[in-house]
Design a protein around this motif. Structure first.
Motif, PDB file in Angstrom:
ATOM      1  N   ALA A 297      38.490   1.760  59.114  1.00  0.00           N
ATOM      2  CA  ALA A 297      38.801   2.926  58.279  1.00  0.00           C
ATOM      3  C   ALA A 297      37.951   2.936  57.010  1.00  0.00           C
ATOM      4  N   MET A 298      37.750   1.757  56.448  1.00  0.00           N
ATOM      5  CA  MET A 298      36.925   1.639  55.242  1.00  0.00           C
ATOM      6  C   MET A 298      35.485   2.047  55.534  1.00  0.00           C
ATOM      7  N   ALA A 299      34.960   1.574  56.663  1.00  0.00           N
ATOM      8  CA  ALA A 299      33.589   1.902  57.030  1.00  0.00           C
ATOM      9  C   ALA A 299      33.424   3.400  57.270  1.00  0.00           C
ATOM     10  N   VAL A 300      34.399   4.009  57.944  1.00  0.00           N
ATOM     11  CA  VAL A 300      34.333   5.449  58.216  1.00  0.00           C
ATOM     12  C   VAL A 300      34.296   6.236  56.906  1.00  0.00           C
ATOM     13  N   ARG A 301      35.073   5.809  55.925  1.00  0.00           N
ATOM     14  CA  ARG A 301      35.105   6.525  54.642  1.00  0.00           C
ATOM     15  C   ARG A 301      33.742   6.493  53.953  1.00  0.00           C
ATOM     16  N   TYR A 302      33.148   5.316  53.894  1.00  0.00           N
ATOM     17  CA  TYR A 302      31.855   5.207  53.214  1.00  0.00           C
ATOM     18  C   TYR A 302      30.729   5.866  54.018  1.00  0.00           C
ATOM     19  N   LEU A 303      30.772   5.735  55.337  1.00  0.00           N
ATOM     20  CA  LEU A 303      29.743   6.369  56.161  1.00  0.00           C
ATOM     21  C   LEU A 303      29.831   7.891  56.093  1.00  0.00           C
ATOM     22  N   SER A 304      31.058   8.421  56.023  1.00  0.00           N
ATOM     23  CA  SER A 304      31.231   9.867  55.888  1.00  0.00           C
ATOM     24  C   SER A 304      30.609  10.352  54.587  1.00  0.00           C
ATOM     25  N   THR A 305      30.807   9.598  53.519  1.00  0.00           N
ATOM     26  CA  THR A 305      30.198   9.941  52.232  1.00  0.00           C
ATOM     27  C   THR A 305      28.682   9.964  52.352  1.00  0.00           C
TER      28      THR A 305
ATOM     29  N   ASN B  57      35.193   6.851  44.642  1.00  0.00           N
ATOM     30  CA  ASN B  57      35.989   5.633  44.804  1.00  0.00           C
ATOM     31  C   ASN B  57      36.582   5.131  43.489  1.00  0.00           C
ATOM     32  N   ARG B  58      36.681   6.019  42.513  1.00  0.00           N
ATOM     33  CA  ARG B  58      37.254   5.607  41.222  1.00  0.00           C
ATOM     34  C   ARG B  58      38.693   5.152  41.384  1.00  0.00           C
ATOM     35  N   GLY B  59      39.417   5.766  42.311  1.00  0.00           N
ATOM     36  CA  GLY B  59      40.807   5.383  42.517  1.00  0.00           C
ATOM     37  C   GLY B  59      40.964   3.994  43.104  1.00  0.00           C
ATOM     38  N   GLY B  60      39.929   3.478  43.761  1.00  0.00           N
ATOM     39  CA  GLY B  60      39.996   2.152  44.364  1.00  0.00           C
ATOM     40  C   GLY B  60      39.627   1.026  43.430  1.00  0.00           C
TER      41      GLY B  60
END
Length: 301
Positions: free
Chosen positions: A218-226, A82-85
């Motif tokens: 979408a945010m939750a899916v990204r972090y949960l996938s990680t 998440n460095r880009g964020g």
């Protein structure tokens, strides 16, 4: 089938808590009261009973070290991806991607399914979990969110104010020294600790919320996938590389699908980040764990 029956019972208690909240007997704000009872009273008593009935060996300390290393590893991965964020996105990842709800979910779950040995293994795992998530991760996440350096004082203060962590350390020392608490104390702890499973599951139902807009989803899916991809890799390495006993590996594998720590939304709120997404992620990981943990225990024996 016995495991499935016990799983259904625990899910029913969660559903009862959610129903009680929906009909207005309790409010979501009462979650904090129930959490205080569980974390400060019933869980420490349950831990006292579990540690008293199981002999701690120095080999179990490797479970704590393993937990600490992989949880810090998950935080680092979330930070890097998440460095880009920017720092706030990284802070959210550090606080929410890599932690486990051992005390309020795993321990009553495994206690109902497997028994005292699994509870002690989970407790040893939680020592590393507490150090990594409530200590290092908390200080690191807040530092990123506020753009301040992580404080050693904040790290020490967090651990000093955690009754569960203090209980773990005390019981660990007593166990390694082969000292036992007086029988009246164990008797009291047995009675009080017996309520831990119900209170923990009921509390989860009271706190259960599923509210999310498209952006947050979408945010939750990204972090949960990680989270799930990282711990899938960790589980593979556990079975192929780490020389633990098979019974220990089974318990740890079940832990790796456990819910996020109940304290994660609180830390997120303290950091001024998106509490709604954190709460939703906690709910999703809870629902996944209700199915995945008994399934893994059945498959792995």
């Amino acid at each position: 089938m016995d495991l499935l029956g016990k799983a259904a019972t625990l899910v029913a208690i969660i559903a009862l808590g959610y129903l009680v909240k929906r009909i207005g007997w309790l409010r979501r704000e009462d979650f904090r009261v129930l959490a205080t009872i569980a974390l400060r009273i019933t869980l420490p008593c349950a831990l006292i009973v579990s540690f008293d009935s199981f002999e701690i060996t120095t080999s179990l300390l490797w479970v704590s070290l393993f937990a600490f290393v992989i949880i810090i590893g998950g935080q680092v991965v979330a930070w890097a991806l998440n460095r880009g964020g920017g720092p706030r996105a990284q802070a959210f990842g550090v606080l929410n991607v890599s932690s486990f709800n051992i005390g309020l979910f795993v321990i009553p779950y495994l206690g109902a399914f497997v028994g005292p040995e699994a509870v002690v293994i989970a407790s040893m795992f939680d020592v590393g979990n507490a150090l990594a998530s409530a200590g290092v991760g908390y200080a690191w996440g807040l530092g990123l969110a506020t753009e301040k350096r992580a404080s050693l004082l904040a790290f020490v203060r967090t651990l000093a104010h955690s009754p569960v962590f203090i209980t773990y350390v005390t019981l660990l020392v007593l166990g390694l020294l082969k000292w036992h608490l007086p029988r009246p104390v164990i008797g009291f702890a047995t009675t009080v600790g017996a309520a831990n499973t119900f209170i923990a599951m009921f509390m989860i139902g009271v706190g259960l919320e599923i509210v999310l807009d498209r952006r947050s989803y979408a945010m939750a899916v990204r972090y949960l996938s990680t989270r799930y991809l990282f711990y899938l890799v960790a589980a593979v390495l556990l079975w192929l590389v780490i020389p633990f006993e098979p019974s220990v590996k089974v318990v740890i594998t079940a832990i790796l699908v456990a819910p996020m720590a109940a304290m994660a939304p609180g830390f997120t709120d303290e950091a001024g980040l998106d509490v709604g997404v954190s709460t939703f992620m906690t709910t999703v990981t809870l629902l996944v764990a209700v199915v995945a943990m008994p399934a893994l225990l059945i498959v792995l024996g």
